[in-house]
Design a protein around this motif. Structure first.
Motif, PDB file in Angstrom:
ATOM      1  N   VAL A 166      38.825  16.750 -43.200  1.00  0.00           N
ATOM      2  CA  VAL A 166      38.985  16.262 -44.565  1.00  0.00           C
ATOM      3  C   VAL A 166      39.577  17.344 -45.447  1.00  0.00           C
ATOM      4  N   SER A 167      39.117  18.598 -45.248  1.00  0.00           N
ATOM      5  CA  SER A 167      39.654  19.711 -46.022  1.00  0.00           C
ATOM      6  C   SER A 167      41.149  19.888 -45.763  1.00  0.00           C
ATOM      7  N   GLU A 168      41.568  19.746 -44.509  1.00  0.00           N
ATOM      8  CA  GLU A 168      42.989  19.855 -44.185  1.00  0.00           C
ATOM      9  C   GLU A 168      43.783  18.708 -44.812  1.00  0.00           C
ATOM     10  N   ILE A 169      43.200  17.510 -44.846  1.00  0.00           N
ATOM     11  CA  ILE A 169      43.885  16.381 -45.471  1.00  0.00           C
ATOM     12  C   ILE A 169      44.051  16.621 -46.967  1.00  0.00           C
ATOM     13  N   VAL A 170      42.999  17.163 -47.606  1.00  0.00           N
ATOM     14  CA  VAL A 170      43.083  17.462 -49.041  1.00  0.00           C
ATOM     15  C   VAL A 170      44.154  18.518 -49.308  1.00  0.00           C
ATOM     16  N   GLU A 171      44.206  19.553 -48.462  1.00  0.00           N
ATOM     17  CA  GLU A 171      45.226  20.588 -48.621  1.00  0.00           C
ATOM     18  C   GLU A 171      46.625  20.015 -48.424  1.00  0.00           C
ATOM     19  N   GLU A 172      46.764  19.106 -47.455  1.00  0.00           N
ATOM     20  CA  GLU A 172      48.064  18.475 -47.223  1.00  0.00           C
ATOM     21  C   GLU A 172      48.481  17.618 -48.420  1.00  0.00           C
ATOM     22  N   MET A 173      47.526  16.890 -48.998  1.00  0.00           N
ATOM     23  CA  MET A 173      47.832  16.083 -50.180  1.00  0.00           C
ATOM     24  C   MET A 173      48.214  16.973 -51.358  1.00  0.00           C
ATOM     25  N   GLU A 174      47.532  18.109 -51.506  1.00  0.00           N
ATOM     26  CA  GLU A 174      47.865  19.034 -52.581  1.00  0.00           C
ATOM     27  C   GLU A 174      49.262  19.620 -52.367  1.00  0.00           C
ATOM     28  N   TYR A 175      49.594  19.906 -51.111  1.00  0.00           N
ATOM     29  CA  TYR A 175      50.937  20.410 -50.790  1.00  0.00           C
ATOM     30  C   TYR A 175      51.996  19.365 -51.120  1.00  0.00           C
ATOM     31  N   LEU A 176      51.727  18.111 -50.766  1.00  0.00           N
ATOM     32  CA  LEU A 176      52.683  17.042 -51.067  1.00  0.00           C
ATOM     33  C   LEU A 176      52.808  16.833 -52.576  1.00  0.00           C
ATOM     34  N   ARG A 177      51.678  16.958 -53.304  1.00  0.00           N
ATOM     35  CA  ARG A 177      51.737  16.811 -54.752  1.00  0.00           C
ATOM     36  C   ARG A 177      52.583  17.918 -55.381  1.00  0.00           C
ATOM     37  N   THR A 178      52.432  19.143 -54.865  1.00  0.00           N
ATOM     38  CA  THR A 178      53.227  20.258 -55.384  1.00  0.00           C
ATOM     39  C   THR A 178      54.704  20.048 -55.087  1.00  0.00           C
ATOM     40  N   ARG A 179      55.003  19.596 -53.876  1.00  0.00           N
ATOM     41  CA  ARG A 179      56.400  19.320 -53.521  1.00  0.00           C
ATOM     42  C   ARG A 179      56.977  18.225 -54.414  1.00  0.00           C
ATOM     43  N   GLU A 180      56.184  17.175 -54.648  1.00  0.00           N
ATOM     44  CA  GLU A 180      56.663  16.076 -55.498  1.00  0.00           C
ATOM     45  C   GLU A 180      56.920  16.570 -56.914  1.00  0.00           C
ATOM     46  N   GLN A 181      56.053  17.445 -57.408  1.00  0.00           N
ATOM     47  CA  GLN A 181      56.236  17.981 -58.754  1.00  0.00           C
ATOM     48  C   GLN A 181      57.500  18.822 -58.843  1.00  0.00           C
ATOM     49  N   LYS A 182      57.746  19.637 -57.816  1.00  0.00           N
ATOM     50  CA  LYS A 182      58.960  20.455 -57.805  1.00  0.00           C
ATOM     51  C   LYS A 182      60.204  19.578 -57.754  1.00  0.00           C
ATOM     52  N   LEU A 183      60.156  18.532 -56.924  1.00  0.00           N
ATOM     53  CA  LEU A 183      61.302  17.624 -56.839  1.00  0.00           C
ATOM     54  C   LEU A 183      61.519  16.884 -58.150  1.00  0.00           C
ATOM     55  N   ARG A 184      60.419  16.500 -58.808  1.00  0.00           N
ATOM     56  CA  ARG A 184      60.552  15.817 -60.096  1.00  0.00           C
ATOM     57  C   ARG A 184      61.162  16.739 -61.144  1.00  0.00           C
ATOM     58  N   ASP A 185      60.714  17.999 -61.176  1.00  0.00           N
ATOM     59  CA  ASP A 185      61.290  18.961 -62.121  1.00  0.00           C
ATOM     60  C   ASP A 185      62.771  19.188 -61.835  1.00  0.00           C
ATOM     61  N   THR A 186      63.126  19.251 -60.549  1.00  0.00           N
ATOM     62  CA  THR A 186      64.536  19.424 -60.190  1.00  0.00           C
ATOM     63  C   THR A 186      65.366  18.222 -60.629  1.00  0.00           C
ATOM     64  N   ASN A 187      64.827  17.011 -60.428  1.00  0.00           N
ATOM     65  CA  ASN A 187      65.552  15.800 -60.842  1.00  0.00           C
ATOM     66  C   ASN A 187      65.729  15.749 -62.348  1.00  0.00           C
TER      67      ASN A 187
END
Length: 226
Positions: A166-187
């Motif tokens: 579960v901890s790894e899943i939470v970390e993966e979701m946080e990583y995806l959220r950070t990536r999405e935020q970076k992509l949104r800022d770039t867009n």
């Protein structure tokens, strides 16, 4: 009190789901690997997976046949960062390789079956059967050893393993959220630049059109046409 009970039920349901799903996710991949002549076209089979930075990866391969039967199976493990994590040659039976991911990267487990004998008696199309199992993160840890060292009960060991999953899943979701935020800022930055570029282009076109009108009027006046 009702909210706490609901959260406990949700958490327990998630743990039960992981308990039943994890055996399915950890099932091995089986395939046949045909042999090829040393001077012929190389027939390499690769399986790709992904690991996060610092995750433990354990690769277990079970290769049918035996050494000296006219076939030589080689395994090659590499990642997209250019690192090599093992290249055992002429393998047969069970082979295990492990490494720690140096970063967020995909990695390939490749197999190559080379025909070293001119002809294998009684076999027209020789091949080796490969059974591959890739464990990443919590699944890659030796929970039997952990259970023995810490004197845990089987249920406690399962809960410990699922907690790390579960901890790894939470970390993966946080990583995806950070990536999405970076992509949104770039867009948003790209859209802002495109908007000002469009305004600048329109201003240049309007200025060019006005200059052409003024120039043509001056030209015709100089020719006494106006």
């Amino acid at each position: 009190m009702g909210t706490i009970s609901l959260n406990l039920r949700s958490s327990f349901g998630l743990l039960l789901s992981l308990l039943f799903i994890s055996p399915i996710l950890s099932s091995a991949l089986k395939f046949d690997l045909p042999a090829h002549n040393a001077h012929g076209t190389r027939n390499e089979r690769c399986i790709r997976n992904f690991a996060s930075n610092g995750q433990l990866v354990v690769i277990t391969a079970i290769v049918s046949g035996q050494k000296g039967d006219g076939q030589r199976v080689n395994m090659h493990i590499k990642d997209s960062l250019g690192n090599e994590h093992g290249h055992p040659k002429d393998i047969a039976g069970e082979v295990r390789q492990s490494f720690t991911a140096p970063g967020d990267t995909s990695f390939d487990v490749c197999f190559d079956n080379q025909l070293v004998a001119q002809q294998i008696r009684g076999v027209s199309h020789p091949f080796r059967q490969i059974e591959l199992d890739v464990d990443i993160g919590a699944d890659a840890r030796d929970w039997s050893s952990i259970q023995a060292q810490e004197k845990l009960k089987p249920m406690e060991t399962d809960l410990r393993r699922m907690e790390e999953m579960v901890s790894e899943i939470v970390e993966e979701m946080e990583y995806l959220r950070t990536r999405e935020q970076k992509l949104r800022d770039t867009n948003e930055s790209t859209n802002e630049r495109v908007k000002w570029f469009a305004f600048g282009t329109m201003g240049m076109l309007v200025g060019l059109g006005a200059w052409q009108v003024v120039y043509l009027r001056a030209y015709f006046r100089s020719k006494h046409l106006i």
